[in-house]
Design a protein around this motif. Structure first.
Motif, PDB file in Angstrom:
ATOM      1  N   PHE A  25       0.831  -1.207   0.000  1.00  0.00           N
ATOM      2  CA  PHE A  25       0.000   0.000   0.000  1.00  0.00           C
ATOM      3  C   PHE A  25       0.863   1.255   0.000  1.00  0.00           C
ATOM      4  O   PHE A  25       0.645   2.184  -0.778  1.00  0.00           O
ATOM      5  CB  PHE A  25      -0.921  -0.013   1.228  1.00  0.00           C
ATOM      6  CG  PHE A  25      -1.652   1.282   1.453  1.00  0.00           C
ATOM      7  CD1 PHE A  25      -2.769   1.603   0.700  1.00  0.00           C
ATOM      8  CD2 PHE A  25      -1.212   2.183   2.418  1.00  0.00           C
ATOM      9  CE1 PHE A  25      -3.438   2.804   0.905  1.00  0.00           C
ATOM     10  CE2 PHE A  25      -1.875   3.378   2.628  1.00  0.00           C
ATOM     11  CZ  PHE A  25      -2.999   3.684   1.862  1.00  0.00           C
ATOM     12  N   VAL A  26       1.877   1.287   0.890  1.00  0.00           N
ATOM     13  CA  VAL A  26       2.781   2.442   0.953  1.00  0.00           C
ATOM     14  C   VAL A  26       3.548   2.583  -0.357  1.00  0.00           C
ATOM     15  O   VAL A  26       3.781   3.695  -0.848  1.00  0.00           O
ATOM     16  CB  VAL A  26       3.758   2.305   2.144  1.00  0.00           C
ATOM     17  CG1 VAL A  26       4.748   3.470   2.161  1.00  0.00           C
ATOM     18  CG2 VAL A  26       2.995   2.264   3.461  1.00  0.00           C
ATOM     19  N   LEU A  27       3.915   1.448  -0.963  1.00  0.00           N
ATOM     20  CA  LEU A  27       4.678   1.469  -2.206  1.00  0.00           C
ATOM     21  C   LEU A  27       3.888   2.121  -3.336  1.00  0.00           C
ATOM     22  O   LEU A  27       4.464   2.728  -4.245  1.00  0.00           O
ATOM     23  CB  LEU A  27       5.063   0.039  -2.602  1.00  0.00           C
ATOM     24  CG  LEU A  27       6.218  -0.114  -3.597  1.00  0.00           C
ATOM     25  CD1 LEU A  27       7.497   0.466  -3.011  1.00  0.00           C
ATOM     26  CD2 LEU A  27       6.424  -1.583  -3.944  1.00  0.00           C
ATOM     27  N   MET A  28       2.561   2.043  -3.281  1.00  0.00           N
ATOM     28  CA  MET A  28       1.705   2.680  -4.291  1.00  0.00           C
ATOM     29  C   MET A  28       1.884   4.189  -4.289  1.00  0.00           C
ATOM     30  O   MET A  28       1.715   4.844  -5.318  1.00  0.00           O
ATOM     31  CB  MET A  28       0.235   2.336  -4.030  1.00  0.00           C
ATOM     32  CG  MET A  28      -0.136   0.892  -4.267  1.00  0.00           C
ATOM     33  SD  MET A  28      -1.819   0.530  -3.680  1.00  0.00           S
ATOM     34  CE  MET A  28      -2.763   1.758  -4.601  1.00  0.00           C
ATOM     35  N   PHE A  29       2.232   4.753  -3.129  1.00  0.00           N
ATOM     36  CA  PHE A  29       2.377   6.199  -2.996  1.00  0.00           C
ATOM     37  C   PHE A  29       3.836   6.606  -2.841  1.00  0.00           C
ATOM     38  O   PHE A  29       4.141   7.659  -2.296  1.00  0.00           O
ATOM     39  CB  PHE A  29       1.576   6.693  -1.785  1.00  0.00           C
ATOM     40  CG  PHE A  29       0.119   6.389  -1.872  1.00  0.00           C
ATOM     41  CD1 PHE A  29      -0.740   7.248  -2.534  1.00  0.00           C
ATOM     42  CD2 PHE A  29      -0.398   5.222  -1.309  1.00  0.00           C
ATOM     43  CE1 PHE A  29      -2.094   6.972  -2.613  1.00  0.00           C
ATOM     44  CE2 PHE A  29      -1.741   4.947  -1.377  1.00  0.00           C
ATOM     45  CZ  PHE A  29      -2.603   5.816  -2.043  1.00  0.00           C
ATOM     46  N   HIS A  30       4.739   5.741  -3.303  1.00  0.00           N
ATOM     47  CA  HIS A  30       6.165   6.002  -3.154  1.00  0.00           C
ATOM     48  C   HIS A  30       6.545   7.292  -3.893  1.00  0.00           C
ATOM     49  O   HIS A  30       6.350   7.407  -5.100  1.00  0.00           O
ATOM     50  CB  HIS A  30       6.972   4.830  -3.709  1.00  0.00           C
ATOM     51  CG  HIS A  30       8.421   4.889  -3.346  1.00  0.00           C
ATOM     52  ND1 HIS A  30       8.913   4.405  -2.148  1.00  0.00           N
ATOM     53  CD2 HIS A  30       9.481   5.407  -3.995  1.00  0.00           C
ATOM     54  CE1 HIS A  30      10.213   4.596  -2.104  1.00  0.00           C
ATOM     55  NE2 HIS A  30      10.586   5.200  -3.204  1.00  0.00           N
ATOM     56  N   LEU A  31       7.085   8.255  -3.161  1.00  0.00           N
ATOM     57  CA  LEU A  31       7.335   9.583  -3.730  1.00  0.00           C
ATOM     58  C   LEU A  31       8.814   9.912  -3.878  1.00  0.00           C
ATOM     59  O   LEU A  31       9.159  10.916  -4.480  1.00  0.00           O
ATOM     60  CB  LEU A  31       6.671  10.659  -2.849  1.00  0.00           C
ATOM     61  CG  LEU A  31       5.157  10.528  -2.704  1.00  0.00           C
ATOM     62  CD1 LEU A  31       4.635  11.582  -1.738  1.00  0.00           C
ATOM     63  CD2 LEU A  31       4.462  10.686  -4.050  1.00  0.00           C
ATOM     64  N   THR A  32       9.684   9.088  -3.297  1.00  0.00           N
ATOM     65  CA  THR A  32      11.112   9.385  -3.368  1.00  0.00           C
ATOM     66  C   THR A  32      11.779   8.465  -4.384  1.00  0.00           C
ATOM     67  O   THR A  32      11.618   7.246  -4.323  1.00  0.00           O
ATOM     68  CB  THR A  32      11.779   9.189  -1.994  1.00  0.00           C
ATOM     69  OG1 THR A  32      11.506   7.859  -1.532  1.00  0.00           O
ATOM     70  CG2 THR A  32      11.244  10.183  -0.998  1.00  0.00           C
ATOM     71  N   PRO A  33      12.519   9.009  -5.351  1.00  0.00           N
ATOM     72  CA  PRO A  33      13.159   8.173  -6.370  1.00  0.00           C
ATOM     73  C   PRO A  33      14.245   7.295  -5.765  1.00  0.00           C
ATOM     74  O   PRO A  33      14.956   7.711  -4.853  1.00  0.00           O
ATOM     75  CB  PRO A  33      13.756   9.196  -7.339  1.00  0.00           C
ATOM     76  CG  PRO A  33      13.953  10.422  -6.514  1.00  0.00           C
ATOM     77  CD  PRO A  33      12.835  10.434  -5.525  1.00  0.00           C
ATOM     78  N   GLN A  34      14.375   6.073  -6.275  1.00  0.00           N
ATOM     79  CA  GLN A  34      15.394   5.140  -5.803  1.00  0.00           C
ATOM     80  C   GLN A  34      16.154   4.572  -6.987  1.00  0.00           C
ATOM     81  O   GLN A  34      15.553   4.116  -7.964  1.00  0.00           O
ATOM     82  CB  GLN A  34      14.756   3.989  -5.025  1.00  0.00           C
ATOM     83  CG  GLN A  34      14.275   4.380  -3.645  1.00  0.00           C
ATOM     84  CD  GLN A  34      13.699   3.172  -2.934  1.00  0.00           C
ATOM     85  OE1 GLN A  34      12.551   2.816  -3.131  1.00  0.00           O
ATOM     86  NE2 GLN A  34      14.498   2.547  -2.109  1.00  0.00           N
TER      87      GLN A  34
END
Length: 309
Positions: A25-34
């Motif tokens: 769920f959190v990964l769906m809103f991942h906002l920081t590039p990796q």
């Protein structure tokens, strides 16, 4: 920080209950590039969840639980200054937040902070408290979360340094930095910079640090000294001490404040963050009264600003 901590409780509860599903769920809103992408780290700006490594620890909005604990302890310290060492709603929330990080560094700093609160309010030497100090030290040493973890971490660090060539090749193959823990970071930086640690290397830091191995440093004190030297570190601590002394009055409590910052800096690379570097300037900002009086009586501050303008 209090609001972000309350928000972290909400997400942390779902993390404990849902686990893998919450990570997705959190990964769906991942906002920081990796780069490269991670299959265990997810961040939605206000909360971080690192699967497998920190399943039962609260990272809050920071990169890991230990870093979150450091920010909480600094904020708690400032809040105690404001409230003349009385625990209010914010202090309680920040303390609970520190506990949810399950961070050895944050726990040690919190113990020192609680001792400072006690000594601020009770100036007479209490024989019972004096006798309790060695007992508390023994408990910390024997507690798995603190004593055993520190010993295990030290042994693991020394073993990793002995096999650094092999580990470096492994991490290069998977395109990742090799993470050095606290004790390994001390040894590695000392061997790399030696006498340069006196004045630091400033802008040359990144180039020199990764000349041989691509490493990630976790000891904030050595990281700061490599950049700005022992001279810079002592100056930062002296400025921090000046600010603290204006709010705690007693030299003994100032020493506790310094110990808290040293513990935090040893456990996490936070000394180059704005929340710490602001102490370079705060002692020289001429407040008319200690910080707790300004918060209690904001009209005084506004009137002084008006007259100055």
């Amino acid at each position: 920080m209090t609001d972000l901590t309350l928000l972290s409780f909400f997400f942390f509860a779902f993390q404990l209950i849902a686990g893998e599903a919450f990570f997705n769920f959190v990964l769906m809103f991942h906002l920081t590039p990796q780069d490269p992408p991670s299959d265990i780290f997810s961040n939605c700006l206000v909360f971080t969840y690192t699967k497998e490594l920190h399943d039962y620890r609260n990272s809050g909005f920071v990169w890991e639980p230990g870093g979150f604990g450091c920010f909480l302890i600094i904020t708690l310290t400032l809040n105690l200054f404001i409230n003349k060492f009385t625990f209010d709603r914010s202090s309680i929330i920040l303390t609970i937040g520190t506990i949810t990080t399950v961070s050895t560094t944050a726990y040690l700093a919190l113990l020192i902070l609680l001792l400072m609160v006690y000594r601020y309010k009770h100036r007479k030497i209490n024989l019972g408290v004096v006798l309790m100090i060695p007992v508390l030290v023994l408990i910390m040493v024997k507690t798995p979360l603190i004593g055993e973890k520190i010993v295990s971490l030290y042994n693991s660090d020394m073993e990793n340094l002995e096999n650094i060539d092999h580990l470096s090749s492994y991490y290069d193959n998977i395109d990742m930095q090799m993470r050095l823990n606290r004790f390994a970071s001390i040894t590695y930086i000392y061997d790399l910079f030696k006498y340069k640690l006196i004045l630091g290397v400033s802008n040359m830091y990144d180039e020199l640090m990764n000349r041989v191995y691509n490493v990630n440093i976790s000891n904030g004190i050595m990281d700061f000294m490599a950049k700005y030297g022992l001279v810079g570190f002592l100056y930062l601590m002296s400025c921090y001490a000046k600010f603290c002394k204006r709010n705690v009055k007693y030299n003994e409590c100032t020493v506790y404040c310094i110990l808290v910052m040293i513990v935090l800096g040893f456990g996490s690379p936070i000394l180059t963050t704005p929340i710490v570097l602001m102490f370079l300037f705060l002692p020289y900002y001429k407040l008319p009264e200690p910080i707790y009086l300004l918060v209690k009586r904001p009209v005084l501050l506004n009137s002084e600003f008006s007259s100055a303008n």
